[in-house]
Structure formats: structure tokens, C-alpha cells
Design a protein around this motif. Structure first.
Motif, short mmCIF file in Angstrom:
data_model
loop_
_atom_site.label_atom_id
_atom_site.label_comp_id
_atom_site.label_asym_id
_atom_site.label_seq_id
_atom_site.Cartn_x
_atom_site.Cartn_y
_atom_site.Cartn_z
N GLY A 107 -32.79 24.96 34.33
CA GLY A 107 -33.18 24.41 33.03
C GLY A 107 -31.96 23.89 32.29
N THR A 108 -32.20 22.93 31.38
CA THR A 108 -31.10 22.37 30.60
C THR A 108 -30.49 23.40 29.67
N GLN A 109 -31.34 24.31 29.18
CA GLN A 109 -30.84 25.32 28.25
C GLN A 109 -29.71 26.11 28.90
N SER A 201 -34.33 12.91 19.39
CA SER A 201 -33.97 14.20 18.81
C SER A 201 -35.16 15.14 18.67
N ASN A 202 -34.98 16.33 19.22
CA ASN A 202 -35.79 17.46 18.83
C ASN A 202 -35.00 18.09 17.69
N PRO A 203 -35.41 18.08 16.45
CA PRO A 203 -36.79 18.06 15.97
C PRO A 203 -37.29 16.74 15.37
N ILE A 229 -25.00 13.84 25.83
CA ILE A 229 -26.32 13.34 25.43
C ILE A 229 -27.37 14.14 26.20
N ASP A 230 -28.13 14.93 25.45
CA ASP A 230 -29.21 15.74 26.02
C ASP A 230 -30.46 14.86 26.05
N SER A 231 -30.83 14.43 27.27
CA SER A 231 -31.94 13.48 27.41
C SER A 231 -33.21 14.19 27.85
N ALA A 232 -33.47 15.36 27.30
CA ALA A 232 -34.65 16.13 27.73
C ALA A 232 -35.94 15.32 27.60
N TYR A 233 -35.99 14.43 26.58
CA TYR A 233 -37.22 13.65 26.35
C TYR A 233 -37.00 12.15 26.60
N GLY A 234 -35.79 11.76 26.93
CA GLY A 234 -35.43 10.34 26.88
C GLY A 234 -35.68 9.55 28.15
N TYR A 260 -30.35 16.20 31.87
CA TYR A 260 -31.76 15.86 32.08
C TYR A 260 -32.54 17.13 32.39
N SER A 261 -33.85 17.06 32.18
CA SER A 261 -34.70 18.23 32.40
C SER A 261 -35.98 17.82 33.12
N PHE A 262 -36.50 18.71 33.97
CA PHE A 262 -37.82 18.47 34.56
C PHE A 262 -38.93 18.94 33.62
N SER A 263 -38.55 19.63 32.52
CA SER A 263 -39.56 20.34 31.74
C SER A 263 -40.55 19.41 31.06
N LYS A 264 -40.03 18.36 30.41
CA LYS A 264 -40.92 17.57 29.56
C LYS A 264 -41.74 16.57 30.37
N ILE A 265 -41.43 16.45 31.65
CA ILE A 265 -42.28 15.60 32.50
C ILE A 265 -43.37 16.45 33.16
#
Ligand code: PLP
Length: 404
Positions: A107-109, A201-203, A229-234, A260-265
Motif C-alpha cells: 500500500g502507498t501508506q 487532493s484528498n480531501p 506526488i501521491d497519485s493515489a487517485y490521479g 501509485y496505489s492499486f486501492s482506488k482502482i
């Protein structure tokens, strides 16, 4: 019980832990509660089917499946996945990288915990290097990441009302933008190791302008810092952004580190985060992964690998994920406007440019956002109180943002 300074960080009220506990308590009381605060992705039927097919294909690759369960992976990640990821980003987006510039994390966290603590905090000479949030507010999940508790400094975002932004009445739309004078003041007063943003941006849902990214990258270069650059949603995946052009190119400079993250996909349970960085950073992150957990689970990487090998992940983002969330976002804003009109409420909303979130500002509210959050729980609604996102600001600056 005697606990260390490090342990104290987990003994009381961390933003993210508080949020997860809040949600747990609310669900226990009201199983049908509306969870508006946490960033769990929707279950999109086409995606669910796609991932099931990917998992079935992986199970059918029996030698690879047996090996994935029976053997530890390299702590950097599953080599074929790293290669597929680097090749995709090099060939489609022109990044000058190979698999030596890519590492996986659980995870990105977890990746950000290791990354930020490697580059900032107490230095060998006793000085303290900081992580700068250049347009506060930003993701509450960063707030307690620093082993050094005062790791973050922040510059408050400038609030602007661009005339071309229109919101359905009675909502007023605003935007957060980088206040470069404030950034320069913070940079002058601190030894900044990295500038960190979630984009979008989150939030707030703000998609920082590319011209502002360029200016931040120039500042980073000038002061010998990184731009993370945290691209969790980008873009280019998962692509939860209004601006489709974001899916066509990746912002990159030699100072830039991308996550990058697999979470939001749709795969938060796979726990896969990816970092793109210079080789020496990747080597340190891999070592940190080995120390903290020996290796990561390779299952998620192996299930999703064909999507990266074929570039299918980009099609999925563009044709399924982005349209799904754009539609939902427009619907949510329309419902909000309707309800505010009915209640006669004066509410401002940040221009919804990406992520799953709407960031609301009620200037006439006579209670704090924390109290509002508690009251909403009694109506079976979980939100996140705005004040938690302003970490790194001085108390006076925080007071200006949540004045009650
Ligand atoms: N970054 C941002 C901006 C997030 O919103 C989240 C999760 O909500 C994360 C990072 C962490 O994501 P994960 O650890 O699931 O990859």
C-alpha cells in the motif's frame, strides 16, 4: 505501561486511526450508516468481473501460483511486475526509468511511511529536515507518519473564486491554490527535505495546476529537496479526475518521486502501492521493506500484472473508472445543492476536480467542524472533520481555517 516515544505516537488520537475507529463504532451502532469519510472505492461491476478473470488466469498459471504462495518475493517487488510497470511508464509516458526505479509496497501508506522517514526527520548531524505541505489542507493519513513528531511544516493554500467556476445555486465554488509567498516563507525558515502533495487532493478534490507543479519542482531543485506526488487517485491510473487530459501524460522531473496505489482502482484488499524514484531511494525502500516485513505479498501484483503488460489498465481507467466517478460526483453535487436550497444553508464547495470527496465550507456554521461531525454521527452519517487536514500549520493559521 511504559512505552517509548515512538510508541506514544500510537497510544493516542492519530488522525487516521481515529477515523477508522470512528467508522467501526458507527457501523456497530448503525449497520446502515452512510460512510462518507473514508476513501473506500466503489465496487464497479465491470471491474469486479475483470479482476475475477485476472485472478482465474493467475490461478491457472499453476507453477507461478504455487511459487507465489511458497516463496518470499524480493522485497523490491515481483520482478515481472516491476518490469511491466517501468516499461509502461517509459514507453507510454516517456519517463526515463527502468525496473531499478520502481518498488512495490504493501500500500502507498506503508511506502510513504518508509519514504518520508528515510528522507526527513532527525539527520546524522542532529538537525531536523522537514516535509512541506505546500497548499494545506492535505491528506490526514500523512499527519502521523513521521517518527519525528514535528516532521511536517505547511503553507496555507490561497482561496480563490475563479469566475469560470460555476456551481448549482445556492452553492458557491472556490479553489485552493498554492500561495508561493507562503511557500517561500516556510522554505526560508526550515530545512525542507521534500514537498509533498496528493494530486488530486484528498480531501479537497483539488487538482493542482501543472504550472504550479513546475514551480514547486523548481523550488525543490533550488533547495535540494524532492517533490513527492501521491497519485493515489490521479492519472494515468486510476484516473479519478475530471480533466481527461491528465490521463495522457505523467508529470516528471529528476527531483520528482511518484507514488501509485492499486486501492482506488478497486483493489484496496490487494495492498499494493508503487513508488517511482531514483535507484538509491528504491534500494533504501527495499531494504526498509525487508526490515519491516521481509517481503510484500506478491499476489496482487501477479493478478494485476497482465493489465500493465498489455496497457489495459489505461483503458480501464479511461473508459470505466473515470466516467463512473465523474457521473457520481456530478450527482452528489446536484443533491447537495438541492438540499442546501431546501434548508437555506450557505455552503461553499471546493471545485470537485478529482478523488471521491467533496470538501464543504459552511461559513455561517456556529459550531466547530468537530462538533458537526459528532452531530452527524447521530444521524447515521460519517464525515471527516476538516480540522484534521491542517497539520503542519501553526495554531494561529489553523484557527483561521476552522475558527469556531
Ligand atoms: N494517499 C492518499 C491521498 C489516500 O487517500 C490514501 C488512502 O485513502 C492513501 C495514500 C493510501 O492508500 P493505500 O495505502 O491503500 O495505497
Amino acid at each position: 505501561m511504559n512505552i517509548s516515544l515512538f510508541g506514544e505516537r500510537f497510544g493516542c488520537g492519530c488522525g487516521v486511526a481515529e477515523l477508522m475507529q470512528d467508522v467501526g463504532e458507527l457501523i456497530a451502532r448503525f449497520p446502515d450508516a452512510l460512510l462518507l469519510g473514508i476513501g473506500n472505492p466503489a465496487v464497479i461491476p465491470e471491474l469486479k468481473d475483470l479482476y475475477r478473470r485476472c485472478a482465474a488466469d493467475f490461478f491457472a498459471r499453476s507453477t507461478e501460483f504455487d511459487r507465489a504462495l511458497a516463496c518470499y518475493d524480493d522485497p523490491q517487488g515481483e520482478p515481472k511486475f516491476l518490469k511491466a510497470f517501468a516499461t509502461l511508464f517509459r514507453e507510454r509516458f516517456g519517463l526515463p526509468i527502468t525496473e531499478a526505479n520502481v518498488t512495490e509496497a504493501s500500500g502507498t501508506q506503508q511506502a510513504l511511511f518508509c519514504l518520508l522517514n528515510i528522507i526527513a526527520g532527525e539527520m546524522p548531524d542532529g538537525s531536523h529536515r522537514k516535509i512541506l505541505i505546500p497548499a494545506s489542507p492535505d491528506y490526514v493519513g500523512y499527519a502521523d507518519i513521521g517518527v519525528d513528531p514535528s516532521m511536517f511544516v505547511a503553507a496555507p493554500a490561497k482561496i480563490v473564486y475563479p469566475p469560470d467556476l460555476s456551481a448549482p445555486a445556492p452553492l458557491t465554488m472556490f479553489r485552493y491554490e498554492v500561495d508561493f509567498d507562503a511557500v517561500e516563507r516556510v522554505v526560508a525558515q526550515n530545512d525542507v527535505a521534500a514537498i509533498l502533495i496528493s494530486r488530486p487532493s484528498n480531501p479537497s478534490g483539488c487538482l493542482m495546476k501543472r504550472s504550479d507543479l513546475t514551480r514547486l519542482a523548481q523550488i525543490a531543485e533550488r533547495i535540494g529537496a524532492w517533490l513527492i506526488i501521491d497519485s493515489a487517485y490521479g492519472g494515468p491510473f486510476p484516473g479519478i479526475v475530471e480533466d481527461e487530459a491528465e490521463l495522457d501524460s505523467v508529470f516528471w522531473t529528476p527531483q520528482t518521486i511518484l507514488t501509485y496505489s492499486f486501492s482506488k482502482i478497486g483493489l484496496p484488499g490487494a495492498r499494493v502501492g508503487v513508488v517511482v524514484a531514483p535507484e538509491e531511494i528504491i534500494r533504501m525502500l527495499s531494504t526498509a521493506s525487508a526490515v519491516v516485513g521481509l517481503a510484500h505479498s506478491g499476489l496482487g501484483q501477479r493478478i494485476a500484472r497482465p493489465l500493465f503488460e498489455t496497457g489495459e489498465i489505461l483503458r480501464v481507467s479511461r473508459e470505466i473508472v473515470r466516467p463512473f466517478y465523474c457521473k457520481r460526483r456530478a450527482e452528489a453535487v446536484a443533491v447537495l445543492a438541492e438540499e442546501c436550497k431546501r434548508a437555506g444553508a450557505n455552503v461553499r464547495i471546493h471545485s470537485p476536480e478529482g478523488t471521491f470527496f467533496l470538501w464543504l465550507w459552511a461559513p455561517d456554521l456556529t459550531i466547530s467542524s468537530r462538533r458537526l461531525n459528532d452531530d452527524l454521527k447521530e444521524h447515521k452519517v460519517a464525515t471527516i472533520t476538516g480540522d484534521t487536514f491542517f497539520f503542519g500549520l501553526s495554531d494561529a493559521e489553523k484557527e483561521m481555517r476552522d475558527p469556531v
